[in-house]
Design a protein around this motif. Structure first.
Motif, PDB file in Angstrom:
ATOM      1  N   TYR A   1       0.819  -1.213   0.000  1.00 25.38           N
ATOM      2  CA  TYR A   1       0.000   0.000   0.000  1.00 25.38           C
ATOM      3  C   TYR A   1       0.855   1.267   0.000  1.00 25.38           C
ATOM      4  CZ  TYR A   1      -3.644   3.363   1.006  1.00 25.38           C
ATOM      5  OH  TYR A   1      -4.480   4.447   0.920  1.00 25.38           O
ATOM      6  N   VAL A   2       1.814   1.333   0.898  1.00 24.00           N
ATOM      7  CA  VAL A   2       2.499   2.616   1.112  1.00 24.00           C
ATOM      8  C   VAL A   2       3.448   2.982  -0.021  1.00 24.00           C
ATOM      9  CG1 VAL A   2       2.274   2.351   3.611  1.00 24.00           C
ATOM     10  CG2 VAL A   2       4.452   1.756   2.501  1.00 24.00           C
ATOM     11  N   HIS A   3       3.896   2.000  -0.805  1.00 23.06           N
ATOM     12  CA  HIS A   3       4.832   2.301  -1.889  1.00 23.06           C
ATOM     13  C   HIS A   3       4.141   2.489  -3.241  1.00 23.06           C
ATOM     14  CE1 HIS A   3       8.316   0.611   0.679  1.00 23.06           C
ATOM     15  NE2 HIS A   3       8.325   1.929   0.699  1.00 23.06           N
ATOM     16  N   GLN A   4       2.820   2.557  -3.244  1.00 18.01           N
ATOM     17  CA  GLN A   4       2.085   2.902  -4.470  1.00 18.01           C
ATOM     18  C   GLN A   4       2.124   4.420  -4.652  1.00 18.01           C
ATOM     19  OE1 GLN A   4      -1.895   1.344  -4.548  1.00 18.01           O
ATOM     20  NE2 GLN A   4      -1.232  -0.750  -4.142  1.00 18.01           N
ATOM     21  N   ILE A   5       3.233   4.912  -5.170  1.00 16.29           N
ATOM     22  CA  ILE A   5       3.427   6.360  -5.294  1.00 16.29           C
ATOM     23  C   ILE A   5       3.881   6.707  -6.713  1.00 16.29           C
ATOM     24  CG2 ILE A   5       4.003   6.620  -2.848  1.00 16.29           C
ATOM     25  CD1 ILE A   5       6.972   6.882  -3.766  1.00 16.29           C
ATOM     26  N   ASP A   6       3.900   7.990  -6.983  1.00 15.59           N
ATOM     27  CA  ASP A   6       4.353   8.518  -8.268  1.00 15.59           C
ATOM     28  C   ASP A   6       5.846   8.831  -8.162  1.00 15.59           C
ATOM     29  OD1 ASP A   6       4.789   9.836 -10.644  1.00 15.59           O
ATOM     30  OD2 ASP A   6       3.740  11.673 -10.034  1.00 15.59           O
ATOM     31  N   HIS A   7       6.670   8.061  -8.859  1.00 14.56           N
ATOM     32  CA  HIS A   7       8.123   8.262  -8.800  1.00 14.56           C
ATOM     33  C   HIS A   7       8.620   9.317  -9.791  1.00 14.56           C
ATOM     34  CE1 HIS A   7       7.842   4.385  -6.664  1.00 14.56           C
ATOM     35  NE2 HIS A   7       9.015   4.667  -6.149  1.00 14.56           N
ATOM     36  N   SER A   8       7.703   9.902 -10.563  1.00 11.86           N
ATOM     37  CA  SER A   8       8.129  10.815 -11.635  1.00 11.86           C
ATOM     38  C   SER A   8       8.823  12.099 -11.160  1.00 11.86           C
ATOM     39  CB  SER A   8       6.939  11.174 -12.527  1.00 11.86           C
ATOM     40  OG  SER A   8       5.970  11.920 -11.821  1.00 11.86           O
ATOM     41  N   PRO A   9       8.617  12.565  -9.897  1.00 13.28           N
ATOM     42  CA  PRO A   9       9.392  13.744  -9.472  1.00 13.28           C
ATOM     43  C   PRO A   9      10.906  13.513  -9.475  1.00 13.28           C
ATOM     44  CG  PRO A   9       7.503  13.446  -8.023  1.00 13.28           C
ATOM     45  CD  PRO A   9       7.575  12.224  -8.890  1.00 13.28           C
ATOM     46  N   LEU A  10      11.338  12.259  -9.452  1.00 17.28           N
ATOM     47  CA  LEU A  10      12.770  11.957  -9.479  1.00 17.28           C
ATOM     48  C   LEU A  10      13.324  12.163 -10.882  1.00 17.28           C
ATOM     49  CD1 LEU A  10      12.888   8.666  -7.378  1.00 17.28           C
ATOM     50  CD2 LEU A  10      13.718  10.914  -6.678  1.00 17.28           C
ATOM     51  N   GLN A  11      14.446  12.843 -10.969  1.00 23.27           N
ATOM     52  CA  GLN A  11      15.099  13.083 -12.249  1.00 23.27           C
ATOM     53  C   GLN A  11      16.453  12.362 -12.291  1.00 23.27           C
ATOM     54  OE1 GLN A  11      13.560  14.753 -14.744  1.00 23.27           O
ATOM     55  NE2 GLN A  11      11.820  14.827 -13.328  1.00 23.27           N
ATOM     56  N   PRO A  12      16.872  11.917 -13.471  1.00 22.75           N
ATOM     57  CA  PRO A  12      18.189  11.288 -13.576  1.00 22.75           C
ATOM     58  C   PRO A  12      19.289  12.202 -13.045  1.00 22.75           C
ATOM     59  CG  PRO A  12      16.958  10.974 -15.607  1.00 22.75           C
ATOM     60  CD  PRO A  12      16.160  11.937 -14.763  1.00 22.75           C
ATOM     61  N   ASN A  13      20.273  11.612 -12.392  1.00 21.09           N
ATOM     62  CA  ASN A  13      21.395  12.387 -11.862  1.00 21.09           C
ATOM     63  C   ASN A  13      22.693  11.756 -12.373  1.00 21.09           C
ATOM     64  OD1 ASN A  13      23.306  13.789 -10.393  1.00 21.09           O
ATOM     65  ND2 ASN A  13      22.178  13.729  -8.467  1.00 21.09           N
ATOM     66  N   PRO A  14      23.032  12.005 -13.649  1.00 16.50           N
ATOM     67  CA  PRO A  14      24.222  11.374 -14.233  1.00 16.50           C
ATOM     68  C   PRO A  14      25.518  11.776 -13.540  1.00 16.50           C
ATOM     69  CG  PRO A  14      23.303  13.015 -15.732  1.00 16.50           C
ATOM     70  CD  PRO A  14      22.306  12.834 -14.635  1.00 16.50           C
ATOM     71  N   ALA A  15      25.555  12.984 -12.980  1.00 14.54           N
ATOM     72  CA  ALA A  15      26.781  13.432 -12.302  1.00 14.54           C
ATOM     73  C   ALA A  15      27.045  12.593 -11.057  1.00 14.54           C
ATOM     74  CB  ALA A  15      26.670  14.910 -11.939  1.00 14.54           C
TER      75      ALA A  15
END
Length: 229
Positions: free
Chosen positions: A83-97
């Motif tokens: 239940y608790v991990h049903q979230i929207d992960h899209s705010p995370l952006q790639p961090n190649p550095a």
């Protein structure tokens, strides 16, 4: 003055996940936090305000709200985590550095998290870092005993054959560095950079001057880049 442990001898790099490998102000964890409150409220049939109080009380006393709900109310971990991990992960952006800096660190890289592997995999994929880590040691691997429980670190070290005296631990909660430091690990506390508002409990922000903290950074990418050099 206490001598801060160096990194010259480190061959294993251990990272917490949430609010460590990505900035606090992304507030991804706030989505999880909100769903934990919803789960507790529905399970115990209490108001949102009472659910919030219970949630934070258990979090502080048991290491995670889930552990408190399991201990006090017989909740199944699978139900809670699903239940608790049903979230929207899209705010995370790639961090190649940061990914490049981690890749340049000499030795092994591991994740040690109180979250689930499923959540960790999604986070690492969004950050573009899934190829940089050998394994994720999650709450299931920890036999549902969250950090800062001593047996969780002991099991992690045993499962992966890690010598704590040659390992570094990166965390956003000082209390989760107490046992690693006692075991001989070089410890790094990752704190908000102060540029944006973050939603944290007061006690979560404490501990920068704790003896268990060797180093403090509000810019993990820059910190790792300097280490990699």
């Amino acid at each position: 003055m206490t001598t801060k442990r160096p990194f010259t001898h480190i061959d294993t790099w251990v990272f917490d996940l949430d609010n460590t490998l990505y900035p606090h102000h992304v507030n991804l964890w706030q989505q999880v936090d909100r769903r934990i409150g919803e789960f507790i409220g529905a399970w115990l049939k209490v108001s949102p305000e009472e659910a919030r109080r219970i949630q934070k009380d258990y979090y502080r006393r048991y290491g995670t709200s889930m552990r408190g709900m399991m201990t006090e109310h017989g909740v199944r971990a699978d139900d809670f985590l699903a239940y608790v991990h049903q979230i929207d992960h899209s705010p995370l952006q790639p961090n190649p550095a940061m990914g490049a800096a981690i890749a340049r660190l000499p030795g092994r890289k591991l994740i040690l998290t109180n979250a689930s592997t499923d959540h960790a995999d999604k986070v690492l994929q969004r950050l573009g870092m899934d190829a940089h880590f050998e394994a994720v040691f999650d709450i299931i691997a920890a036999d549902l005993e969250p950090k800062p429980a001593a047996q969780t670190y002991q099991k992690f070290l045993k499962d992966y054959g890690v010598d704590p005296r040659k390992a570094a631990m990166f965390e956003d909660l000082a209390r989760n560095l107490v046992i690693p430091h006692q075991l001989g690990m070089t410890t790094v506390l990752v704190v908000p950079d102060g540029s944006r508002e973050v939603v944290r409990e007061d006690w979560e922000m404490e501990g920068r001057d704790d003896p268990c903290v060797d180093h403090v950074t509000d810019d993990l990418t820059g910190f790792l880049q300097r280490l990699a050099r």
